[in-house]
Structures are given as structure tokens and as C-alpha cells.
Design a protein around this motif. Structure first.
Motif, PDB file in Angstrom:
ATOM      1  N   VAL A 422      39.201  -9.327  49.825  1.00  0.00           N
ATOM      2  CA  VAL A 422      38.316  -9.390  48.721  1.00  0.00           C
ATOM      3  C   VAL A 422      37.095  -8.470  49.048  1.00  0.00           C
ATOM      4  CG1 VAL A 422      36.447 -11.341  48.021  1.00  0.00           C
ATOM      5  CG2 VAL A 422      38.653 -12.151  48.697  1.00  0.00           C
ATOM      6  N   ALA A 423      36.576  -8.105  48.121  1.00  0.00           N
ATOM      7  CA  ALA A 423      35.060  -7.272  48.028  1.00  0.00           C
ATOM      8  C   ALA A 423      33.968  -8.079  48.590  1.00  0.00           C
ATOM      9  CB  ALA A 423      34.738  -6.746  46.634  1.00  0.00           C
ATOM     10  N   TRP A 424      33.072  -7.593  49.540  1.00  0.00           N
ATOM     11  CA  TRP A 424      32.171  -8.093  50.303  1.00  0.00           C
ATOM     12  C   TRP A 424      30.950  -8.451  49.301  1.00  0.00           C
ATOM     13  CZ3 TRP A 424      30.583 -11.318  53.532  1.00  0.00           C
ATOM     14  CH2 TRP A 424      29.098 -11.512  53.761  1.00  0.00           C
ATOM     15  N   ASN A 425      30.332  -9.421  49.401  1.00  0.00           N
ATOM     16  CA  ASN A 425      29.049  -9.426  48.664  1.00  0.00           C
ATOM     17  C   ASN A 425      27.916 -10.326  49.682  1.00  0.00           C
ATOM     18  OD1 ASN A 425      26.875 -10.691  46.859  1.00  0.00           O
ATOM     19  ND2 ASN A 425      28.093 -11.088  45.384  1.00  0.00           N
ATOM     20  N   ALA A 426      26.949  -9.659  49.515  1.00  0.00           N
ATOM     21  CA  ALA A 426      25.795 -10.015  50.797  1.00  0.00           C
ATOM     22  C   ALA A 426      25.374 -11.351  50.365  1.00  0.00           C
ATOM     23  CB  ALA A 426      24.476  -8.921  50.680  1.00  0.00           C
ATOM     24  N   SER A 427      25.351 -12.172  49.218  1.00  0.00           N
ATOM     25  CA  SER A 427      25.032 -13.208  48.912  1.00  0.00           C
ATOM     26  C   SER A 427      25.938 -14.386  49.796  1.00  0.00           C
ATOM     27  CB  SER A 427      24.987 -13.528  47.743  1.00  0.00           C
ATOM     28  OG  SER A 427      26.280 -13.362  46.997  1.00  0.00           O
ATOM     29  N   TYR A 428      27.081 -13.968  50.337  1.00  0.00           N
ATOM     30  CA  TYR A 428      28.008 -15.055  50.740  1.00  0.00           C
ATOM     31  C   TYR A 428      27.455 -15.555  52.133  1.00  0.00           C
ATOM     32  CZ  TYR A 428      31.737 -13.207  47.666  1.00  0.00           C
ATOM     33  OH  TYR A 428      32.472 -13.001  46.605  1.00  0.00           O
ATOM     34  N   LEU A 429      26.430 -14.549  52.605  1.00  0.00           N
ATOM     35  CA  LEU A 429      25.842 -15.092  54.062  1.00  0.00           C
ATOM     36  C   LEU A 429      24.844 -16.209  53.820  1.00  0.00           C
ATOM     37  CD1 LEU A 429      24.837 -11.721  56.294  1.00  0.00           C
ATOM     38  CD2 LEU A 429      26.341 -13.497  56.756  1.00  0.00           C
ATOM     39  N   THR A 430      24.280 -16.355  52.781  1.00  0.00           N
ATOM     40  CA  THR A 430      23.484 -17.450  52.577  1.00  0.00           C
ATOM     41  C   THR A 430      24.099 -18.223  51.383  1.00  0.00           C
ATOM     42  OG1 THR A 430      22.146 -16.129  51.177  1.00  0.00           O
ATOM     43  CG2 THR A 430      21.412 -16.206  53.244  1.00  0.00           C
ATOM     44  N   ALA A 431      25.432 -18.205  50.855  1.00  0.00           N
ATOM     45  CA  ALA A 431      25.728 -18.898  49.764  1.00  0.00           C
ATOM     46  C   ALA A 431      25.859 -20.320  50.134  1.00  0.00           C
ATOM     47  CB  ALA A 431      27.276 -18.376  49.446  1.00  0.00           C
ATOM     48  N   ASN A 432      25.522 -21.283  49.119  1.00  0.00           N
ATOM     49  CA  ASN A 432      25.813 -22.837  49.192  1.00  0.00           C
ATOM     50  C   ASN A 432      27.325 -22.970  49.095  1.00  0.00           C
ATOM     51  OD1 ASN A 432      27.067 -22.677  46.606  1.00  0.00           O
ATOM     52  ND2 ASN A 432      24.576 -23.088  45.980  1.00  0.00           N
ATOM     53  N   ARG A 433      27.747 -24.260  49.751  1.00  0.00           N
ATOM     54  CA  ARG A 433      29.115 -24.694  49.816  1.00  0.00           C
ATOM     55  C   ARG A 433      29.925 -24.499  48.526  1.00  0.00           C
ATOM     56  NH1 ARG A 433      30.714 -28.640  54.557  1.00  0.00           N
ATOM     57  NH2 ARG A 433      32.503 -27.334  54.063  1.00  0.00           N
ATOM     58  N   THR A 434      29.354 -24.620  47.475  1.00  0.00           N
ATOM     59  CA  THR A 434      29.945 -24.521  46.057  1.00  0.00           C
ATOM     60  C   THR A 434      30.501 -23.167  45.822  1.00  0.00           C
ATOM     61  OG1 THR A 434      28.550 -26.430  45.112  1.00  0.00           O
ATOM     62  CG2 THR A 434      29.672 -24.878  43.650  1.00  0.00           C
ATOM     63  N   GLN A 435      29.604 -22.335  46.098  1.00  0.00           N
ATOM     64  CA  GLN A 435      30.117 -20.620  45.990  1.00  0.00           C
ATOM     65  C   GLN A 435      31.152 -20.528  46.783  1.00  0.00           C
ATOM     66  OE1 GLN A 435      26.802 -18.113  46.108  1.00  0.00           O
ATOM     67  NE2 GLN A 435      28.180 -16.316  46.007  1.00  0.00           N
ATOM     68  N   LEU A 436      30.882 -20.870  48.235  1.00  0.00           N
ATOM     69  CA  LEU A 436      32.123 -20.475  49.423  1.00  0.00           C
ATOM     70  C   LEU A 436      33.342 -21.202  48.933  1.00  0.00           C
ATOM     71  CD1 LEU A 436      29.888 -20.523  52.589  1.00  0.00           C
ATOM     72  CD2 LEU A 436      30.989 -18.495  51.365  1.00  0.00           C
ATOM     73  N   ASP A 437      33.231 -22.505  48.550  1.00  0.00           N
ATOM     74  CA  ASP A 437      34.454 -23.319  48.110  1.00  0.00           C
ATOM     75  C   ASP A 437      35.263 -22.444  47.139  1.00  0.00           C
ATOM     76  OD1 ASP A 437      34.003 -25.183  49.678  1.00  0.00           O
ATOM     77  OD2 ASP A 437      33.091 -26.621  48.316  1.00  0.00           O
ATOM     78  N   ALA A 438      34.535 -21.823  46.125  1.00  0.00           N
ATOM     79  CA  ALA A 438      35.375 -21.312  44.921  1.00  0.00           C
ATOM     80  C   ALA A 438      35.779 -19.833  45.362  1.00  0.00           C
ATOM     81  CB  ALA A 438      34.399 -20.867  43.785  1.00  0.00           C
ATOM     82  N   LEU A 439      35.129 -19.196  46.410  1.00  0.00           N
ATOM     83  CA  LEU A 439      35.476 -18.065  47.027  1.00  0.00           C
ATOM     84  C   LEU A 439      37.020 -18.123  47.838  1.00  0.00           C
ATOM     85  CD1 LEU A 439      35.523 -14.970  48.027  1.00  0.00           C
ATOM     86  CD2 LEU A 439      34.242 -15.955  49.894  1.00  0.00           C
TER      87      LEU A 439
END
Length: 470
Positions: A422-439
Motif C-alpha cells: 500500500v502507498a504510505w499516507n502521512a495521515s495514517y499516523l493520526t487517523a481515526n479508527r474508521t479510516q484505519l478500518d477501511a485501510l
């Protein structure tokens, strides 16, 4: 009273004017009160104990690369996390009891106990203070007991309720970063796991003793039965804090052979649990026993007994293996190093029966060699069945699917992701659970755990032999 260790003495020698000895303090307090409410009939007693400790752990992240070797690692400034940090411990213990000598044949008492613990710990060494676990535990027990005795008969009936809660969680919630570098590694950010186990138990027990039986000597017959209703409420979010791992280079992206450079600019991996970490279950536990303490001759005592136990939900008896798991296992079973017997590892909810055969005979003896009973030989043998801990087996079989842990691999910054990356996105470090769940659910795959439908209840045969001398 607390001496400096080798590393602390080194720190003091390096900075004698700014060095501060780690704080340590301990306060123990206690109070008890008791006395009669009705003289010679009803009495009350209560107590409190407190334990306050302020301890310290040392964070000593070592082997940090020199400035300029890895510019991205320089911006993290791992050395700033080093030092001595407080590790506070708090415990409160309450106890209360009231008893009533009802009449010359019966008595009753009610008791209550509460123990609460708070403990910030599990940091130090290469783990920053932010990695600490805030460990909470609370145990509450209440018991009502009624005794009745007449002649050679004695009966003791008890009702008890207990609530046990264990709740370790991150002291500083968020995410975790793990840096692996030549000569060492460092962990900063949150502890990865949040758990909250609550076990509620309502128990009934009755014990009956008869001491008036005589046949080839004196006998004391003891019998008893217990029934417990247990409820489990489980939150097991073992990878709920996202863990990002950083490394300089890795050899297997996208194929093994040529090292791929990450240079600590971006993480190469994310480990994260997504789904429903909660689970509820009920269980019933039954126990029956009988024992004869027999004195056939002077100075000889024989203990002859048997016990039987039953548990309704020890091994997740009604569990049904999901169809997608069965299909996957069927498709790839022949390719496993050790193919599984699917009739043993796939459950339709009917294969696992509660174990009914926990019959446990016990035998013991003691014999005084001399009339003064100063020298006694004693021994015993017994068969014992144990319980299977619910958390170790039944929880994981369900939760590895309902709340799986995913591993996501990131491509190096500026590189097109290879298949499975997967391509890295700096927002992942501070992402909420909804965004990480989708990832994680786009590329990650859960794992399945299996319990053998023919799993045996653990048992042991124990024997002892000894001598006592007054």
C-alpha cells in the motif's frame, strides 16, 4: 534506603549538578473497628488497608545512531525519551462482616470484601514512558453463610457473589511507533492492547457433616454440592492501538534479494486490530463430593473420598465454524505441512459435548507411630481435573475472526506499490479508527484459530508421602 544502580551512578558522574535521585515513597495505612451490636449475639467488624507506592523506572534507549546518519531518525529525537519516570501503584482493600449467633443450634454471618488496584507499569529500557500500561483491577466478593448443628449433624449453607474485573489499557492512548536500527531498537507512543475482562459469579454451596456413624471404628461422613452461574463480559482489543514499524532497509520488497531502502522516512509495516473486540458468554459449574474420615484403629486415620465436576461451556461448545473459513481450509488443507482432520477442527455446534467424566477418587492416610503421637507418617493419592481457562482458548477462536489483527505492508516513499503493498499516507499516523478500518480491510487477511473438537480436559494424578515429628 534506595541505592543508585550502575546506570544511575554513571548519570550522576556525567552531570553531578543536574542529576536527581529517583523518587521513591511508600505509605501503608490500616484501620479496623469491631464490636457487639447485641451483646453475645450480633457482632460487626470492618477494616481498611491502603498501599500507596511511588516508584520509578528508567527508560534507557541505547544504540541510537549518530546525528546525520539517518536524517529522518534525527527528527524523532529518541534520546528525549530517556530518563527516570514515576511508576505509581495504588491499592485499597475493604472488608466488612456481621455475624449473628441466632440460637444454640444455628448461626449466620455476612461478609463483604473489595480490592481495587491501579498500577502504571511495563515501561523502561527501550520502551518510552508513553508505552506504559495503566493496569486496573477490581475484585468484589459478598458471602452469606448459615450454619445449623444438632447432635452429630452439622450443615453449612453458603451463597456468594463475586465480580472480578481486569482492565489493562494504554496510559497514553493513540498509536505506537517501533524503530529498528543497527545495535538496538526503540518503542515510543501507546501500548498496543486494551483489555477489559469482567467475570460475575453467583454460587450456591451446601456442606453436610455427620459424625455419629460407627462401623469397624469411628467415621466422619462429609458430603457437599455446589452450583455456580458464571457470566463473562470480555473486551480483548489486543492490537487496537495501531503499531507502525520503521526500518532502514528491508530485503524482501517486492522480492527477496535486492535491499529496499526506507531510511526511516516512512514505516514499512502497520499491525492493527479491526472489528468487534467484545464477547459475552455464560457458563455453569457443578461440583459434588463425598468423603469418609475413618479411624479403624487407634492412631490411624483414613480419608476416602470422591469428587465430580461439570462445566457447561468450557470449550465454546456451541461454536459454529464460519462457512468462509471452512471453504478456505477445505481448499488449502492438502497444501499444509500437516493437513488437518477437518472432522476434528471444523465445528457445527454439536461436536463438543460438556465433559461428564470428571470423577476424581482421592485417598489419604495418617498414622501415629507412638502413643504420644509425636511421630506421624502421612500420605495420599488423588485424581484431579482442572478447568480450561476461558480466555486462553474459547475467546480467541471467536475473536480472531470478529476482531482480526491485520498486517499492512507499505511501499517505500515515492515508489509505486507492488502487489500486496500500500502507498504510505502521512495521515495514517493520526487517523481515526474508521479510516484505519477501511485501510486494513482492503488488503489485509484475518487468521483463523481452531480448537480440537476432541480436546481433553486437563487432569493430573498426584501422590505424596511424608513424616512429621513434634
Amino acid at each position: 534506603m534506595i541505592s543508585l544502580d550502575t546506570l544511575q551512578r554513571k548519570d550522576k558522574a556525567a552531570a553531578p549538578t543536574t542529576f536527581k535521585k529517583p523518587d521513591y515513597s511508600r505509605t501503608l495505612s490500616a484501620l479496623s473497628i469491631g464490636g457487639p451490636i447485641v451483646k453475645d449475639k450480633i457482632h460487626v467488624f470492618g477494616s481498611y488497608e491502603g498501599n500507596i507506592q511511588n516508584r520509578a523506572n528508567r527508560v534507557a534507549i541505547s544504540g541510537i545512531p549518530a546525528a546525520g546518519v539517518y536524517p529522518a531518525l534525527d527528527t524523532v529525537r529518541l534520546a528525549q525519551y530517556n530518563g527516570n519516570f514515576q511508576s505509581p501503584f495504588r491499592e485499597n482493600l475493604w472488608f466488612g462482616k456481621i455475624d449473628d449467633a441466632i440460637n444454640d443450634r444455628s448461626s449466620a454471618d455476612f461478609s463483604f470484601m473489595y480490592r481495587g488496584v491501579s498500577d502504571i507499569r511495563d515501561f523502561g529500557g527501550n520502551q518510552a514512558y508513553s508505552e506504559a500500561v495503566n493496569y486496573h483491577q477490581a475484585v468484589t466478593v459478598g458471602q452469606l453463610k448459615y450454619n445449623y448443628f444438632v447432635g452429630p449433624w452439622f450443615n453449612e449453607a453458603k451463597v456468594d457473589y463475586s465480580n472480578f474485573r481486569r482492565n489493562p489499557r494504554p496510559n497514553e492512548p493513540g498509536s505506537q511507533r517501533h524503530y529498528q536500527y543497527p545495535g538496538g531498537d526503540a518503542v515510543i507512543g501507546s501500548y498496543v492492547s486494551t483489555q477489559d475482562f469482567t467475570q460475575k459469579r453467583l454460587g450456591f454451596r451446601d456442606d453436610l457433616t455427620y459424625s455419629g456413624f460407627k462401623l469397624a471404628g469411628d467415621h466422619v461422613i462429609k458430603t457437599g454440592a455446589s452450583v455456580d452461574f458464571v457470566k463473562y463480559d470480555v473486551l480483548k482489543d489486543n492490537a487496537g492501538s495501531p503499531q507502525f514499524s520503521y526500518i532502514n532497509q528491508i530485503d524482501c520488497y517486492p522480492t527477496c534479494g535486492t535491499p529496499t531502502v526506507y531510511n526511516y522516512n516512512t514505516p514499512y509495516q502497520l499491525v492493527y486490530g479491526s472489528g468487534d473486540p467484545r464477547l459475552n458468554a455464560n457458563n455453569r459449574q457443578v461440583g459434588l463430593y463425598a468423603q469418609d474420615d475413618w479411624s479403624p484403629i487407634s492412631r490411624l486415620m483414613l480419608n476416602l473420598g470422591v469428587r465430580w465436576d461439570y462445566e457447561s461451556h468450557m470449550l465454546n461448545n456451541d461454536y459454529v465454524t464460519p462457512k468462509n473459513v471452512v471453504d478456505t481450509l477445505t481448499r488449502y488443507n492438502s497444501q499444509l505441512i500437516h493437513p488437518l482432520d477437518l472432522s476434528r477442527y471444523v465445528s457445527t455446534g454439536t461436536e463438543r459435548k460438556p465433559f461428564m467424566g470428571a470423577i476424581q477418587p482421592r485417598f489419604g492416610f495418617s498414622y501415629s507411630i507412638d502413643k504420644a503421637e509425636r511421630t506421624t507418617i502421612f500420605g495420599g493419592w488423588g485424581l484431579y481435573y482442572d478447568r480450561i481457562q476461558y480466555d486462553l482458548y474459547s475467546v480467541d477462536e471467536t475473536q480472531k475472526l470478529s476482531n482480526p489483527t491485520y498486517t499492512i505492508r507499505f511501499a517505500p516513499q515515492g515508489t509505486a506499490p507492488a502487489p500486496g503493498y500500500v502507498a504510505w499516507n502521512a495521515s495514517y499516523l493520526t487517523a481515526n479508527r474508521t479510516q484505519l478500518d477501511a485501510l486494513v480491510k482492503t488488503t489485509g487477511l484475518p487468521e483463523a484459530w481452531f480448537i480440537d473438537n476432541q480436546a481433553k480436559v486437563p487432569r493430573s494424578k498426584q501422590a505424596s508421602l511424608g513424616v512429621r515429628q513434634l
